[in-house]
Design a protein around this motif. Structure first.
Motif, short mmCIF file in Angstrom:
data_model
loop_
_atom_site.label_atom_id
_atom_site.label_comp_id
_atom_site.label_asym_id
_atom_site.label_seq_id
_atom_site.Cartn_x
_atom_site.Cartn_y
_atom_site.Cartn_z
N THR A 110 -67.26 20.34 104.92
CA THR A 110 -66.33 21.46 105.06
C THR A 110 -64.98 21.15 104.41
O THR A 110 -64.60 19.99 104.26
CB THR A 110 -66.09 21.79 106.53
OG1 THR A 110 -65.48 20.66 107.17
CG2 THR A 110 -67.38 22.18 107.25
N ARG A 111 -64.29 22.23 104.08
CA ARG A 111 -62.92 22.09 103.55
C ARG A 111 -62.07 21.31 104.55
O ARG A 111 -61.27 20.45 104.17
CB ARG A 111 -62.30 23.46 103.30
CG ARG A 111 -60.84 23.40 102.87
CD ARG A 111 -60.20 24.77 102.77
NE ARG A 111 -60.70 25.55 101.67
CZ ARG A 111 -60.26 25.47 100.41
NH1 ARG A 111 -59.30 24.61 100.10
NH2 ARG A 111 -60.77 26.22 99.47
N GLY A 112 -62.24 21.61 105.84
CA GLY A 112 -61.46 20.92 106.87
C GLY A 112 -61.61 19.42 106.82
O GLY A 112 -60.63 18.68 106.95
N LEU A 113 -62.82 18.94 106.63
CA LEU A 113 -63.04 17.50 106.54
C LEU A 113 -62.55 16.95 105.21
O LEU A 113 -61.90 15.91 105.16
CB LEU A 113 -64.51 17.16 106.74
CG LEU A 113 -64.89 15.68 106.64
CD1 LEU A 113 -64.03 14.81 107.57
CD2 LEU A 113 -66.36 15.48 106.94
N LEU A 114 -62.85 17.66 104.15
CA LEU A 114 -62.45 17.20 102.82
C LEU A 114 -60.93 17.01 102.75
O LEU A 114 -60.45 16.04 102.16
CB LEU A 114 -62.91 18.21 101.76
CG LEU A 114 -62.77 17.77 100.32
CD1 LEU A 114 -63.61 16.53 100.03
CD2 LEU A 114 -63.18 18.90 99.39
N GLU A 115 -60.17 17.89 103.39
CA GLU A 115 -58.71 17.78 103.37
C GLU A 115 -58.20 16.57 104.15
O GLU A 115 -57.07 16.14 103.93
CB GLU A 115 -58.09 19.06 103.91
CG GLU A 115 -58.26 20.24 102.95
CD GLU A 115 -57.76 21.56 103.51
OE1 GLU A 115 -57.48 21.65 104.73
OE2 GLU A 115 -57.67 22.52 102.72
N LYS A 116 -59.02 16.00 105.02
CA LYS A 116 -58.62 14.82 105.80
C LYS A 116 -58.88 13.51 105.05
O LYS A 116 -58.32 12.48 105.40
CB LYS A 116 -59.39 14.77 107.12
CG LYS A 116 -59.19 15.96 108.01
CD LYS A 116 -57.94 15.82 108.81
CE LYS A 116 -57.84 16.98 109.80
NZ LYS A 116 -56.49 17.14 110.28
N LEU A 117 -59.74 13.56 104.03
CA LEU A 117 -60.11 12.32 103.33
C LEU A 117 -59.00 11.88 102.39
O LEU A 117 -58.30 12.70 101.80
CB LEU A 117 -61.40 12.54 102.55
CG LEU A 117 -62.61 12.99 103.38
CD1 LEU A 117 -63.83 13.18 102.49
CD2 LEU A 117 -62.89 12.00 104.50
#
Length: 129
Positions: A110-117
């Motif tokens: 998800t975008r949400g996870l990708l933004e945390k990496l």
């Protein structure tokens, strides 16, 4: 019949679900029943993918990003238990922090996870899980 093999056959007959027989679990070395063949698993994943993508607000419309995620995923897949499978890696718009795989090899992040990496190594670790 050996004990484990006999159990696999018994479970298959009792449930009436098995089409793939038994397989050796690569982590434990134990024989375990298969409840669907690889072909059935791929068909199931392909059948539910459109609904899953719609529920997650669809893929992010950035082809360069999609290709990058897929490229990292394909490198990781070479080290999987099934390196010969056709895996597909997609980034979807949803803001929840999550990544998961459908039966048959489609993997979503998800975008949400990708933004945390913060690194490609973190991305590879997520896609490998």
């Amino acid at each position: 019949m050996s004990g484990t093999r006999g159990l696999c056959v018994l479970v298959a007959a009792a449930l009436g679900l098995m089409t793939g027989g038994c397989a050796v679990n690569p982590l434990t070395g134990a024989e375990e029943p298969l409840f669907m063949s690889v072909e059935e698993e791929r068909a199931l994943g392909a059948r539910i993918a459109p609904e899953v993508e719609a529920a997650l607000r669809g893929p992010i419309p950035n082809e360069a990003l999609q290709r990058y995620i897929d490229r990292v995923g394909q490198r990781v897949a070479c080290f999987s238990d099934h390196p010969d499978w056709e895996y597909s890696y997609r980034v979807v718009e949803h803001t929840m922090v999550n990544a998961f795989a459908l039966p048959g090899g489609t993997v979503y992040i998800t975008r949400g996870l990708l933004e945390k990496l913060t690194s490609e190594a973190e991305l590879a670790g997520i896609l490998a899980h």
